[in-house]
Design an enzyme around this catalytic site. Structure first.
Site, short mmCIF file in Angstrom:
data_model
loop_
_atom_site.label_atom_id
_atom_site.label_comp_id
_atom_site.label_asym_id
_atom_site.label_seq_id
_atom_site.Cartn_x
_atom_site.Cartn_y
_atom_site.Cartn_z
N LYS A 206 -1.02 -18.06 -26.49
CA LYS A 206 -0.03 -17.28 -25.74
C LYS A 206 1.21 -17.17 -26.64
CE LYS A 206 3.04 -15.95 -22.60
NZ LYS A 206 4.20 -16.01 -23.51
N GLU A 283 4.94 -30.98 -27.48
CA GLU A 283 6.03 -31.11 -28.45
C GLU A 283 7.26 -30.52 -27.76
OE1 GLU A 283 8.64 -30.33 -30.71
OE2 GLU A 283 7.42 -28.97 -31.92
N CYS A 317 14.16 -27.82 -32.40
CA CYS A 317 14.18 -29.03 -31.56
C CYS A 317 14.44 -30.28 -32.38
CB CYS A 317 12.90 -29.12 -30.75
SG CYS A 317 11.47 -29.09 -31.77
N GLU A 415 20.91 -31.28 -25.15
CA GLU A 415 20.68 -30.52 -26.38
C GLU A 415 21.42 -29.18 -26.27
OE1 GLU A 415 16.55 -29.52 -26.77
OE2 GLU A 415 16.61 -29.70 -28.94
C1 SIN Z 1 10.65 -26.82 -33.39
O1 SIN Z 1 11.82 -26.50 -33.28
O2 SIN Z 1 9.94 -26.95 -32.39
C2 SIN Z 1 9.98 -27.09 -34.71
C3 SIN Z 1 10.90 -27.35 -35.82
C4 SIN Z 1 10.18 -27.64 -37.11
O3 SIN Z 1 8.96 -27.57 -37.23
O4 SIN Z 1 10.88 -27.96 -38.05
#
Ligand code: SIN
Length: 518
Positions: A206, A283, A317, A415
């Protein structure tokens, strides 16, 4: 994030992005096409830019309803193109295709799967100077897992029962639903599809509603690489995203779901997936502490903090969210850090000299603004930026530095996912460890120090899945990527990434080891 945005983000980060020099030979006509589709003169390969169709069972198809959604450039608000608004029924068709394809794909040898992945990797072509960082990164996951595919080993296990022999095999889990975010529209897909195919699984991906064209271009490259029909299916939805997510997490044919996105959505998907007990990889969000001790190399720490905080304008993230600086070097660090940020140029990613692009949408801008105003109200001092950039458009926010941060401010616990750097002073190692670990998420953490004992101690004590020591960049296809606490579970990339897509099957042979009867 619209297509354009991802390029702006990549363009913005490419100058500083360490992958640049390491992955010179990769990237893409894909990227050229992404550019070309939005900047009309340079269309190297128009057939990579797919609108109004998804890739299902080796064919380009529309949503059965005929419905589409619009994808706009967040920098300008201009329409880039439209994509199919898939619903549950369309998703079920893609799952059925993946289910059918699994029957034969699972029987291919690791070497055969490796060759397909390698071909797909090779089709990613040559670098495009301003936006190659992410796309190069994305391509390396195909390269990495093409090398893992032929090396899937089982074990022989000594049995405790006389005469028994135990052997384990690794087998593909089956059809995988992959749900990916907008902030890395290429890399988050390749980091999931690469190991899935290497293991022998088939996939329904997706694509993110904000950045679907990159995923569709990858599907076109999969087609050209000769990936058998049904093995890779790429579907799009925007308003119907919850319906498609529910279908992927509840359909009995789907054995595994891998999701990258927010903790809130991760929890919902997990609840849905419990009805059929799917294997999950999650994740999810982070709130990365970035600690600079008095004994650090201050210039290196400033460079690391800039890389970590402002990569993709703060929209990853693993971006530093809370920058803790020990009192002895606080002023020096703050001054040098602010100077660097003042040198950024915010604008449209294709414009000359631009280092940072827009945020994904105006809601992201509002969140950055809320965090800045909250810090200011509670005594923080904005030393750089601190405002929207209305002249450029509704999605732009000034890269911002705030000093005098305290733990009651929103940034300490939430965040920002934007270009706002709050600098928190601290006195002792124990104090900063307690602050850093006082979070219900734990994805990445960083620190700078030159004291070997401290390096070891702090790295082992931080409650995160990934620690950067004297570096602000930890993302690498070779490195296990994933979190602890409410940042999720499972590891992507690295030699562990493929485990997420395999079962261990145990075969016990009885009646073995009897002496030969003469
Ligand atoms: C993400 O922001 O989910 C991944 C960041 C990364 O792979 O460096």
């Amino acid at each position: 994030m619209a297509l354009m945005h991802s390029l702006q983000k990549s363009a913005a980060s490419s100058a500083r992005f360490a992958f640049r020099s390491r992955f010179q030979r990769t990237t893409l006509p894909l990227l050229a096409s992404r550019l070309a589709s939005t900047i009309s003169p340079k269309l190297n390969d128009p057939s990579l830019f797919k609108t109004d169709v998804c890739y299902v069972n080796g064919e380009w198809v529309k949503a059965a309803s005929g419905k589409t959604f619009e994808v706009r450039d967040p920098a300008t608000g201009k329409l880039i193109g439209t994509c199919p608004e898939f619903d549950a029924k369309d998703t079920e068709n893609a799952i059925a295709a993946a289910g059918e394809a699994f029957k034969s794909f699972r029987t291919k040898t690791g070497r055969e799967r490796s060759k397909l992945l390698r071909k797909w990797y090779d089709l990613n072509g040559k670098p495009f100077a301003d936006a190659k960082g992410e796309v190069s990164y994305a391509a390396t996951f195909f390269e990495w897992f093409s090398e893992e595919a032929p090396r899937i080993y089982g074990e022989t296990v000594p049995s405790t029962i006389p005469g028994n022999r135990i052997v384990t095999l690794k087998q593909p889990v089956g059809v995988c639903g992959l749900i990916t975010p907008w902030n890395f529209p290429a890399a988050m897909i390749t980091r999931k599809i690469g190991p899935a195919l290497a293991a022998g699984c088939t996939t329904v991906c997706k694509a993110p509603g904000e950045t679907p064209f990159t995923s569709l271009a990858l599907a076109e490259l999969a087609h050209r690489a000769g990936i058998p029909k049904g093995v890779v299916n790429v579907i799009t939805a925007h308003h119907n995203t919850p319906e498609v997510g529910e279908t992927l997490t509840t359909h009995p044919t789907v054995q595994k779901v891998s999701f990258t996105g927010s903790t809130g959505v991760g929890k919902l998907l997990m609840k849905q997936a419990s009805s059929t007990l799917k294997i999950l990889s999650m994740e999810l969000g982070g709130n990365a502490p970035f600690i600079v001790f008095d004994d650090a190399d201050v210039d290196a720490a400033v460079a690391g903090a800039i890389t970590s905080k402002f990569r993709s304008s703060g929209q990853t993230c693993v971006c530093a969210n809370r920058i803790y600086v020990q009192k002895g070097i606080y002023d020096e660090f703050a001054e040098k850090f602010a100077e660097k940020v003042k040198g950024f140029k915010v604008g449209h990613g294709f414009d000359e000299g631009v280092t940072h692009g827009p945020l994904i949408h105006d809601r992201a801008v509002s969140k950055a603004e809320d965090h800045v105003r909250d810090a200011e109200r509670k005594g923080g001092k904005v030393v750089v930026g601190g405002h929207k950039i209305a002249d450029l458009g509704p999605s732009f926010y000034q890269p911002t530095v705030i000093t005098g941060m305290t733990k009651d401010m929103a940034i300490a616990s939430e965040e920002t996912f934007g270009p706002v750097a709050g600098l928190f002073p601290f006195e002792t190692e124990q104090e900063v460890i307690d602050l850093a670990n006082a979070a219900d998420v734990g994805l990445a953490g960083y620190f700078f120090s030159r004291d070997l004992e401290r390096i070891n101690r702090v790295a082992e004590t931080l409650e995160v899945g990934m620690v950067g020591v004297n570096t602000g960049l930890i993302s690498d296809a070779a490195s296990p990527f994933g979190g602890v606490k409410q940042s999720g579970f499972g590891r992507e990339g690295s030699r562990y990434g493929i485990d997420e897509y395999q079962h261990i099957k145990t075969i016990t042979y009885g009646g073995m080891g009897k002496p030969l009867q003469s």
